[in-house]
Motif scaffolding. Structure first.
Motif, short mmCIF file in Angstrom:
data_model
loop_
_atom_site.label_atom_id
_atom_site.label_comp_id
_atom_site.label_asym_id
_atom_site.label_seq_id
_atom_site.Cartn_x
_atom_site.Cartn_y
_atom_site.Cartn_z
N GLU A 66 33.80 35.80 41.80
CA GLU A 66 34.83 34.78 42.00
C GLU A 66 34.35 33.41 41.55
OE1 GLU A 66 35.77 35.25 46.14
OE2 GLU A 66 37.35 36.71 45.72
N SER A 67 33.11 33.09 41.83
CA SER A 67 32.55 31.82 41.39
C SER A 67 32.54 31.71 39.88
CB SER A 67 31.12 31.67 41.94
OG SER A 67 30.52 30.51 41.46
N LEU A 68 32.14 32.78 39.21
CA LEU A 68 32.15 32.80 37.76
C LEU A 68 33.57 32.66 37.22
CD1 LEU A 68 30.62 33.23 35.10
CD2 LEU A 68 30.94 35.69 35.41
N TYR A 69 34.50 33.38 37.81
CA TYR A 69 35.91 33.32 37.38
C TYR A 69 36.45 31.89 37.54
CZ TYR A 69 40.93 34.10 37.30
OH TYR A 69 42.25 34.04 36.99
N ASN A 70 36.13 31.24 38.64
CA ASN A 70 36.64 29.88 38.89
C ASN A 70 36.06 28.85 37.92
OD1 ASN A 70 38.31 30.65 41.01
ND2 ASN A 70 36.68 30.43 42.52
N ARG A 71 34.90 29.15 37.35
CA ARG A 71 34.31 28.22 36.38
C ARG A 71 34.91 28.39 35.00
NH1 ARG A 71 28.03 28.90 36.91
NH2 ARG A 71 28.66 30.99 37.52
N ILE A 72 35.58 29.50 34.75
CA ILE A 72 36.15 29.77 33.41
C ILE A 72 37.42 28.98 33.19
CG2 ILE A 72 37.10 31.53 31.91
CD1 ILE A 72 35.17 33.51 33.14
#
Length: 72
Positions: A66-72
């Motif tokens: 989720e953290s990675l997705y939110n940074r995209i």
């Protein structure tokens, strides 16, 4: 205590969550057991592992995605 083959050594912090030894090394295994049985070392490791295993939980894995997705 794990042998230095496969994926297990990757998750063992030597001396904190366990010990890594070379495969087919009974002398190494005997040394670790004789040095640490009868001490509180394995109890300390059990306490460390309770916190350490959170790093490998599904919740932590999902949080990372989720953290990675939110940074995209």
């Amino acid at each position: 205590i794990v042998t230095n083959v496969g994926g297990l050594p990757e998750i063992v912090e030597n001396g904190k969550s366990g010990f890594t030894i070379n495969p087919e090394s009974p002398d190494e295994l005997a040394t670790i057991l004789s040095n640490h049985l009868g001490t509180d070392e394995f109890d300390k490791m059990a306490s460390f592992i309770k916190e350490y295993k959170i790093k490998f939980s599904w919740d932590n894995f999902v949080d990372g995605i989720e953290s990675l997705y939110n940074r995209i």
